[in-house]
Design an enzyme around this catalytic site. Structure first.
Site, short mmCIF file in Angstrom:
data_model
loop_
_atom_site.label_atom_id
_atom_site.label_comp_id
_atom_site.label_asym_id
_atom_site.label_seq_id
_atom_site.Cartn_x
_atom_site.Cartn_y
_atom_site.Cartn_z
N THR A 13 0.96 -1.25 -0.01
CA THR A 13 -0.09 0.02 0.05
C THR A 13 0.82 1.40 0.02
O THR A 13 0.56 2.31 -0.64
CB THR A 13 -1.07 0.03 1.33
OG1 THR A 13 -1.92 -1.14 0.96
CG2 THR A 13 -1.54 1.28 1.32
N SER A 56 1.23 -7.51 -0.89
CA SER A 56 1.88 -8.34 -0.18
C SER A 56 1.20 -9.70 -0.09
O SER A 56 1.81 -10.82 0.23
CB SER A 56 2.60 -7.91 1.14
OG SER A 56 1.47 -7.86 1.93
N THR A 87 1.74 -4.47 4.06
CA THR A 87 1.31 -4.69 5.54
C THR A 87 0.91 -6.30 5.75
O THR A 87 0.88 -6.79 6.72
CB THR A 87 0.40 -3.83 6.34
OG1 THR A 87 -0.73 -3.85 5.60
CG2 THR A 87 0.95 -2.39 6.50
N ASP A 88 0.05 -6.61 4.70
CA ASP A 88 -0.55 -7.99 5.03
C ASP A 88 0.38 -9.22 5.39
O ASP A 88 -0.08 -10.20 6.10
CB ASP A 88 -1.29 -8.30 3.55
CG ASP A 88 -2.74 -7.46 3.51
OD1 ASP A 88 -2.92 -6.72 4.66
OD2 ASP A 88 -3.16 -7.50 2.44
N1 ASP Z 1 -2.95 -5.17 0.66
C1 ASP Z 1 -1.64 -4.36 1.06
C2 ASP Z 1 -0.53 -5.17 1.10
O1 ASP Z 1 -0.25 -6.19 1.89
C3 ASP Z 1 -2.01 -3.84 2.33
C4 ASP Z 1 -0.87 -3.07 2.77
O2 ASP Z 1 0.22 -2.75 2.27
O3 ASP Z 1 -1.01 -2.23 3.67
O4 ASP Z 1 0.18 -5.14 -0.03
#
Ligand code: ASP
Length: 325
Positions: A13, A56, A87-88
């Site tokens: 993200t 991710s 973050t995932d």
């Molecule tokens: N869906 C995103 C990822 O993990 C969430 C993020 O980066 O906060 O790529």
């Protein structure tokens, strides 16, 4: 003199923006943004390298391992490294890197909960925090660190605890290692759980099953049929399962599959406490390994690393047991 920091981009993200038609999606602008981000260039001498630009959830253990090898290779030329990630699955990539890296230089993962189109961006602040931590002499030999929301976490402890809040990353049961304050980076505690397992390959065939009330044995049977090397079961509470799973667990063990129990509870250790059929003590006596306080997703990665190194269930059992907290 400013320290030399390499920022390796993997996606997430932090590198995404909102498209009216499609929703939040990756962009190619993030590397250029970083190169001209004044607070960053005044904090350190920074180079930027794109490893990937993926959400991710697309990360795999193989990609994580390839990233870790790149980090080790590049660490020779820099004072510290910062990795931006979605973050995932950040806690998985950071933990795998923590296990396999040979460098003792600071390696700091960071991310953003908000995309580049959101109000109140956390990404740029997190990057600066991560770079400041990577520059700090006390970050040397601390294992892989995760910096989010002005906090420093150990990769082994940190989890994404919320789907949307900027303070989503917490170290369950233990708390952060330190803070990124406006005047300086402050460490409050030292983790004693550091470990390194140096391997040149991973064994991907390790499964993770979450226990639920009334679950049946389909997933365990699937692991047996696919000749998994090990299966981690996120059991209930202290490490307990329904009694009727006993024949299936025995079949897995008889098929030379390591069966490892972690807990689906958020904090605490699994223990050989309960002696009823498929209680933790009973399961341990059957030959099941209890994973202490290690979360299921991290136990799975550790088994991938140990099987990659030893390819022998007896040695993996020994080294896994030796390092349980
Ligand atoms: N869906 C995103 C990822 O993990 C969430 C993020 O980066 O906060 O790529």
């Amino acid at each position: 003199m400013n320290k030399n920091i390499l920022i390796i981009l993997t996606g997430g993200t932090i590198a995404m923006k909102l498209s009216e038609k499609l929703g939040v999606i990756p962009t190619s602008e993030f590397a250029d943004f970083l190169k001209s981000f004044p607070q960053l260039t005044s904090t350190a001498q920074v180079d930027v390298l794109e490893f990937s630009n993926i959400p991710s959830p697309y990360m795999t253990p193989e990609k994580m391992f390839e990233l870790a090898r790149l980090i080790d290779l590049k660490a020779v030329d820099y004072d510290g490294l910062v990795i931006t990630h979605g973050t995932d699955t950040l806690e998985e990539t950071a933990y795998l890197a923590d296990l396999v890296l040979t460098t003792r230089k600071p390696v700091v993962f960071t991310a953003a909960m908000r995309s580049g189109s959101d109000l109140g961006l956390d990404g740029p602040r997190n990057i600066i925090g991560a770079v400041r931590v990577a520059c700090h002499p006390d970050s040397y030999d601390k294992g892989v660190l995760v910096v989010m929301n002005d906090e420093i976490h150990a990769a082994r402890d940190v989890v994404k605890s919320d789907t949307g809040k900027v303070d989503a990353f917490i170290s369950l049961g233990y708390g952060p290692l330190g803070s990124v304050d406006p005047d300086r980076v402050v460490y409050h505690r030292q983790t004693i759980f550091q470990e390194s397992i140096w391997t040149d390959k991973l064994e991907p065939n390790i499964d993770l099953i979450k226990a639920t009330a009334g679950m049946d044995a389909r997933y365990i049977q699937c692991s047996i049929q696919h000749k998994a090397k090990a299966v981690v079961i996120e059991a209930m509470g202290r490490g307990n399962l329904p009694d009727y799973l006993e024949p299936d667990i025995r079949q897995a063990l008889d098929s030379n599959i390591l069966v490892v129990l972690s807990s689906r509870a958020y904090t605490g250790r699994v223990l050989p406490e309960y002696g009823y059929v498929c209680g933790g003590k009973y399961l341990q006596q059957m030959g099941v390994i209890l994973a202490g306080d290690l979360q299921g997703i991290k136990a799975r990665l550790k088994l991938m690393v140990l099987f990659g190194k030893y390819n022998d269930p007896l040695l993996v059992r020994k080294f896994f047991l030796d390092s349980i907290v």
